[in-house]
Scaffold this active site. Structure first.
Site, short mmCIF file in Angstrom:
data_model
loop_
_atom_site.label_atom_id
_atom_site.label_comp_id
_atom_site.label_asym_id
_atom_site.label_seq_id
_atom_site.Cartn_x
_atom_site.Cartn_y
_atom_site.Cartn_z
N SER A 241 6.42 -34.85 91.20
CA SER A 241 6.98 -33.51 91.50
C SER A 241 5.96 -32.61 92.19
CB SER A 241 7.51 -32.85 90.22
OG SER A 241 6.54 -32.86 89.21
N HIS A 271 9.65 -40.31 85.72
CA HIS A 271 8.92 -39.03 85.69
C HIS A 271 9.61 -38.13 84.66
CE1 HIS A 271 6.35 -35.89 87.01
NE2 HIS A 271 6.94 -35.52 88.13
N HIS A 318 1.26 -43.97 81.09
CA HIS A 318 0.96 -42.92 82.08
C HIS A 318 0.12 -43.51 83.19
CE1 HIS A 318 -0.19 -39.05 83.77
NE2 HIS A 318 0.88 -38.59 83.16
N ARG A 327 -0.36 -32.88 75.58
CA ARG A 327 0.92 -32.14 75.59
C ARG A 327 1.83 -32.71 74.50
NH1 ARG A 327 2.67 -33.16 81.65
NH2 ARG A 327 2.15 -35.25 80.90
N ASP A 373 6.75 -36.61 77.26
CA ASP A 373 8.20 -36.73 77.12
C ASP A 373 8.63 -37.37 75.80
OD1 ASP A 373 8.78 -35.61 79.65
OD2 ASP A 373 8.14 -37.47 80.59
N1 HAX Z 1 7.14 -49.51 78.51
C1 HAX Z 1 7.16 -50.76 79.04
N2 HAX Z 1 6.40 -51.15 80.07
C2 HAX Z 1 5.56 -50.24 80.57
C3 HAX Z 1 5.45 -48.95 80.06
C4 HAX Z 1 6.29 -48.58 79.00
N3 HAX Z 1 6.32 -47.35 78.49
N4 HAX Z 1 4.52 -48.27 80.79
C5 HAX Z 1 4.07 -49.13 81.73
N5 HAX Z 1 4.71 -50.32 81.59
C6 HAX Z 1 4.59 -51.49 82.46
C7 HAX Z 1 4.97 -51.08 83.89
O1 HAX Z 1 6.39 -51.05 84.05
C8 HAX Z 1 4.28 -52.14 84.70
O2 HAX Z 1 5.05 -53.32 84.61
P1 HAX Z 1 5.20 -54.30 85.86
O3 HAX Z 1 3.81 -54.82 86.10
O4 HAX Z 1 6.16 -55.32 85.38
O5 HAX Z 1 5.71 -53.49 87.00
C9 HAX Z 1 3.00 -52.38 83.91
O6 HAX Z 1 3.24 -51.88 82.57
C10 HAX Z 1 1.81 -51.61 84.48
O7 HAX Z 1 2.14 -50.25 84.60
P2 HAX Z 1 1.01 -49.11 84.43
O8 HAX Z 1 0.00 -49.32 85.50
O9 HAX Z 1 0.52 -49.07 83.04
O10 HAX Z 1 1.84 -47.79 84.66
P3 HAX Z 1 2.23 -47.09 86.03
O11 HAX Z 1 1.10 -46.22 86.43
O12 HAX Z 1 2.72 -48.06 87.03
O13 HAX Z 1 3.47 -46.22 85.58
C11 HAX Z 1 4.69 -44.80 84.11
C12 HAX Z 1 3.32 -45.08 84.76
C13 HAX Z 1 4.62 -43.48 83.39
C14 HAX Z 1 5.75 -44.73 85.21
C15 HAX Z 1 5.01 -45.96 83.12
O14 HAX Z 1 4.07 -45.95 82.08
C16 HAX Z 1 6.41 -45.87 82.53
O15 HAX Z 1 7.36 -46.36 83.13
N6 HAX Z 1 6.57 -45.20 81.34
C17 HAX Z 1 7.87 -44.99 80.75
C18 HAX Z 1 8.58 -43.84 81.43
C19 HAX Z 1 7.92 -42.53 81.11
O16 HAX Z 1 7.64 -42.21 79.98
N7 HAX Z 1 7.70 -41.70 82.15
C20 HAX Z 1 7.14 -40.36 82.01
C21 HAX Z 1 5.66 -40.30 82.32
C22 HAX Z 1 5.09 -38.91 82.19
C23 HAX Z 1 5.69 -38.02 83.19
O17 HAX Z 1 5.54 -38.13 84.39
N8 HAX Z 1 6.48 -37.12 82.73
O18 HAX Z 1 7.19 -36.40 83.56
#
Ligand code: HAX
Length: 435
Positions: A241, A271, A318, A327, A373
């Site tokens: 964002s 996000h 994250h 947070r 979140d």
């Molecule tokens: N559950 C399961 N798998 C997860 C995970 C979770 N909570 N978090 C990361 N992973 C997985 C990823 O999907 C990725 O899998 P692949 O290799 O198969 O693609 C792997 O672990 C490596 O990811 P990462 O490097 O640890 O994380 P990223 O930087 O790529 O992504 C995210 C960060 C926040 C998008 C990710 O942790 C996620 O999807 N979390 C769940 C959704 C979430 O809570 N989002 C909100 C984040 C905070 C925010 O922005 N708030 O607005």
């Protein structure tokens, strides 16, 4: 001219000097290298943005203008008898880096009131949309529809645009927007979920107080609103964002175009929408258990089932953080004070006990700890806001404060249009020496 704008105007020349010196005298100094994994992998960790408004340390979490969350909450002035600071004072703090006095914060409270009138056509637009439209779509459309009000766009089109002065109309647009957003958010909420019965603003209240009033939720929801908007405001510049808002503004698009775009990014489930997904997921667990308290074993099974079905555990992980999000901690402290025995909080807390170990065992997520979140929905639910698809709008009101402060400073410092370079897969293979 307002005190805040005076202060900002006084600070800008020094900051311009610092940036110009870095550019002119040290522009060739390297800040890092970029690997193929980063090029393909969403530019993760590439140091290519600058902001002084907040900084996210992977282990410590966010600092707003150099202050941790507890330091920020302690330093800023609060309305009498309240536990959380004026959101208006926080805006002052983000913009200037200076903690306002109570009088300065209250002056802004009054100024925001003069800017909070939402044009009727915004409500007409919202009413013309199908009622089951997602509230984030409504929120973004409402922001975009007000673009015709932009002082920045008028200034740009005036025929005497001067890059050095462009921060002034950007500041005006940003302040106008922040003052209006709680009114729009509350309108969407009451139109969609509360029988279309609206509660007029109370001009005696600050932003947090007035938002709770317009939502129709009693104290301490006013403090929840203050806390929520502040906590969600800024998380440095690389998140979707913030980066989107900055990117769009870099084309000299005004604050309305830019914020609407940033809000669209916030609406993604990886996000901001994750806060809605957490509650949806937890409700699913509760339904399956028919209201019974889960044992850690049952909870572990639900977590594994979710992972094995190919989904992420919402609210965990994250891109930057490598520890529990402060947070999350801040909201957990609120829960421990106000709703320690609430069943949904116990579910959330049990997740905290079981999820990190499971994510470590699964071995994919780089950060197994909860993010903001994972904890925010339970507080909203407790105060009667059970319509979880609205949660990201609350996040959006808060996020606007950070991203609008950033794009005002973008204009003050004359940052250029953003334009990273792309390569082809062939080129990457050549660089890797495999072609
Ligand atoms: N559950 C399961 N798998 C997860 C995970 C979770 N909570 N978090 C990361 N992973 C997985 C990823 O999907 C990725 O899998 P692949 O290799 O198969 O693609 C792997 O672990 C490596 O990811 P990462 O490097 O640890 O994380 P990223 O930087 O790529 O992504 C995210 C960060 C926040 C998008 C990710 O942790 C996620 O999807 N979390 C769940 C959704 C979430 O809570 N989002 C909100 C984040 C905070 C925010 O922005 N708030 O607005």
């Amino acid at each position: 001219m307002s005190t805040l704008k005076d202060k900002l105007a006084a600070k800008i020349p020094d900051q311009r000097k610092r940036v110009t010196r870095l550019l002119k005298e040290h522009g060739d100094v390297k800040v890092g290298e970029v690997t193929i994994a980063q090029v393909i992998g969403g530019a993760r960790g590439v140091k290519s943005l600058v902001t002084d408004i907040s900084y996210l340390d992977p282990m410590e979490g966010i600092r707003f203008r150099g202050k941790t969350i507890p330091e920020t909450m302690a330093a800023l002035p609060k309305p009498d008898g309240k536990d959380y600071p004026y959101v208006e004072g926080f805006w002052y703090f983000l913009m200037t880096g200076d903690v306002p006095t109570k009088a300065e914060a209250e002056e802004l409270v009054e100024e925001f009131k003069t800017r909070s009138q939402v044009p009727q056509y915004v409500f007409d637009l919202l009413r013309s949309m199908p009622r089951d439209t997602h509230p984030m779509t409504m929120f973004s459309a409402a922001i975009l529809s007000m673009q015709r009000e932009s002082k920045f766009a008028k200034y740009y089109g005036s025929g005497h645009f001067n890059k050095m002065d462009a921060w002034d109309p950007m500041f005006e647009d940003a302040t106008d927007l922040i003052a209006k957003l709680p009114v729009i958010a509350a309108y969407i909420y009451r139109m969609k979920y509360k029988g279309d019965i609206h509660i007029p603003a109370d001009s005696s209240l600050d932003m947090g107080g007035n938002f709770a009033h317009m939502m129709g939720i009693d104290h301490p929801y006013d403090d929840v609103a203050r806390m929520y908007f502040i906590l969600h405001s800024d998380h440095e510049s690389g998140n979707v964002s913030a980066h989107t808002t900055h990117l769009v503004a870099s084309a000299l698009s005004d604050a309305y175009y830019s914020l609407s775009a940033g809000i669209n990014g916030l609406a993604g489930p990886l996000h901001g929408l994750a806060n809605q997904e957490v509650l949806k997921w937890l409700q699913g667990v509760m339904d399956k258990l028919d209201g019974k308290e889960p044992t850690p074993e049952i909870m572990k099974q639900f977590v594994w089932d979710t992972l094995n079905s190919g989904q992420v555990i919402p609210g965990y992980g994250h891109a930057v953080l490598r520890k529990t999000d402060p947070r999350y901690q801040s909201q957990r402290d609120f829960c421990l004070k106000h709703l320690p025995d609430y069943p949904l909080f116990k579910y959330v807390d049990m997740l905290y006990q079981v999820v990190p170990d499971i994510l470590v065992e699964q071995g994919k997520a780089k950060n197994p700890w909860p993010n903001v979140d994972a904890q925010s929905g339970v507080i909203q639910w407790f105060y009667g806001l059970t319509e979880y698809d609205f949660y990201t709008v609350l996040f959006g009101v808060g996020r606007a404060i950070g991203v609008l402060a950033n794009i005002t400073w973008d204009r003050a410092l004359g940052y250029p249009i953003e334009r990273p370079k792309s390569l082809t897969t062939d080129m990457l293979e050549e660089i890797a020496g495999i072609k």
